[in-house]
Enzyme design. Structure first.
Site, mmCIF file in Angstrom:
data_model
loop_
_atom_site.group_PDB
_atom_site.id
_atom_site.type_symbol
_atom_site.label_atom_id
_atom_site.label_comp_id
_atom_site.label_asym_id
_atom_site.label_seq_id
_atom_site.Cartn_x
_atom_site.Cartn_y
_atom_site.Cartn_z
ATOM 1 N N ASP A 4 46.094 38.870 42.911
ATOM 2 C CA ASP A 4 47.426 39.787 43.380
ATOM 3 C C ASP A 4 48.646 38.644 43.991
ATOM 4 O OD1 ASP A 4 47.198 42.093 41.856
ATOM 5 O OD2 ASP A 4 45.622 42.269 44.161
ATOM 6 N N GLU A 10 46.762 43.881 28.751
ATOM 7 C CA GLU A 10 45.089 44.535 29.145
ATOM 8 C C GLU A 10 45.868 46.238 28.224
ATOM 9 O OE1 GLU A 10 42.526 47.337 31.595
ATOM 10 O OE2 GLU A 10 43.803 45.490 32.750
ATOM 11 N N HIS A 39 47.917 38.626 38.372
ATOM 12 C CA HIS A 39 47.253 39.830 38.674
ATOM 13 C C HIS A 39 48.831 40.677 38.317
ATOM 14 C CE1 HIS A 39 45.178 44.753 39.554
ATOM 15 N NE2 HIS A 39 45.003 43.537 38.430
ATOM 16 N N ARG A 40 49.398 41.885 37.276
ATOM 17 C CA ARG A 40 50.558 43.006 37.182
ATOM 18 C C ARG A 40 51.722 41.818 37.566
ATOM 19 N NH1 ARG A 40 47.194 47.687 40.090
ATOM 20 N NH2 ARG A 40 45.262 47.931 38.859
ATOM 21 N N HIS A 45 49.855 50.181 34.858
ATOM 22 C CA HIS A 45 48.985 50.380 34.917
ATOM 23 C C HIS A 45 48.426 51.338 34.848
ATOM 24 C CE1 HIS A 45 45.448 50.126 36.982
ATOM 25 N NE2 HIS A 45 44.848 49.247 36.856
ATOM 26 N N ASP A 81 49.884 45.565 31.738
ATOM 27 C CA ASP A 81 49.183 46.363 31.291
ATOM 28 C C ASP A 81 50.287 47.441 30.389
ATOM 29 O OD1 ASP A 81 46.155 46.334 33.651
ATOM 30 O OD2 ASP A 81 48.378 46.418 34.661
ATOM 31 N N LYS A 111 45.795 49.531 27.618
ATOM 32 C CA LYS A 111 45.486 50.689 28.669
ATOM 33 C C LYS A 111 45.255 52.326 27.794
ATOM 34 C CE LYS A 111 45.048 50.521 32.798
ATOM 35 N NZ LYS A 111 43.942 50.179 33.738
ATOM 36 N N GLU A 160 49.006 38.113 33.870
ATOM 37 C CA GLU A 160 48.100 40.155 33.260
ATOM 38 C C GLU A 160 48.986 40.738 34.019
ATOM 39 O OE1 GLU A 160 45.024 43.361 33.526
ATOM 40 O OE2 GLU A 160 46.687 42.537 35.310
#
Length: 245
Positions: free
Chosen positions: A229, A109, A7-8, A49, A36, A111, A34
């Site tokens: 994370d 993702e 995640h990120r 993000h 953003d 945004k 993952e």
């Protein structure tokens, strides 16, 4: 086999959504990332993000109000005192170029729920195709109109709606918009929902799974992927469970 999506990047230990974080996630054994995407004033796709740069960099203001060259002056690693090198906000292009050499999958993702970035879907899809990554990318968003539009532009690229709340029979909803999976908050992914979705041929990739007990539960139920994370911790737990069963 449950995939581990960072995640990120490896956000538990490194500055989120930076090349450093993505590279460390790969080293830690993540199966994918993952990240953003937002858009600059001059229409460039950048990986960050928040709509504003304030939380993650030493700058202030909205991403959409900066040209790329000015945005790149900010340090996205400024809160990590151990890093000696400045970590600029990455370009999506830069991440995809690196990704294309790795074999990792990537959840992009969009945004665009708060700021409706015009042309974002076309630009992301064009870039994914340029790097021949259509098979390795999942496009997700809380803006479900945007991912349906993405599917219409590029049916070969997988889409997945993000769900912050529980949805009745989410696999039916996913099928109705031509998504092969959905990404619920982990609280909205109890075992029975995961099992029913998988039985219907729909993938479930909950976010952001950081608790040991939740990671264990989702590995045991053979969830499609976990978005976490801490890919290193997830890998340890996954290995332990594999050995136990």
């Amino acid at each position: 086999m449950t995939l581990i999506l960072a995640h990120r990047g490896f956000a538990a230990a490194y500055p989120e959504n930076t090349m450093k974080s993505f590279m460390e996630a790969a080293k830690a054994g993540a199966d994918g990332l993952e990240l953003d995407v937002q858009m600059t004033k001059d229409g460039e796709l950048v990986v960050i993000h928040d709509e504003k740069v304030d939380r993650t960099t030493n700058g202030t203001g909205f991403v959409k109000d900066y040209n790329l060259k000015d945005l790149r002056k900010f340090d996205a690693g400024c809160h990590h005192k151990t890093l000696v090198k400045i970590e600029p906000i990455p370009l999506l292009e830069e991440v995809l170029a690196w990704l294309s050499e790795t074999g990792l999958v990537c959840n992009i993702e969009l945004k665009n729920s708060i700021i409706p970035y015009e042309g974002m879907e076309e630009k992301v899809i064009s870039m994914v195709r340029d790097f021949n990554l259509s098979e390795k990318i999942i496009i997700s968003s809380f803006n479900h109109y945007s991912i349906v539009y993405s599917y219409r532009l590029a049916p070969e690229i997988e889409i997945a709606p993000l769900l912050s709340e529980g949805l009745y029979m989410p696999w039916i909803y996913a099928q109705s918009i031509r998504a092969k999976g959905f990404h619920p908050h982990w609280r909205a992914a109890p075992d029975e929902i995961v099992k029913a979705a998988l039985e219907s041929g729909i993938e479930v990739r909950p976010y952001t799974v950081n608790k040991d007990s939740e990671l264990e539960r989702l590995f045991k139920v053979n969830c499609s992927a976990v978005i976490t994370d801490d890919p290193a911790k997830a890998k340890k737990i996954k290995t332990k469970i594999k050995q136990a069963y």
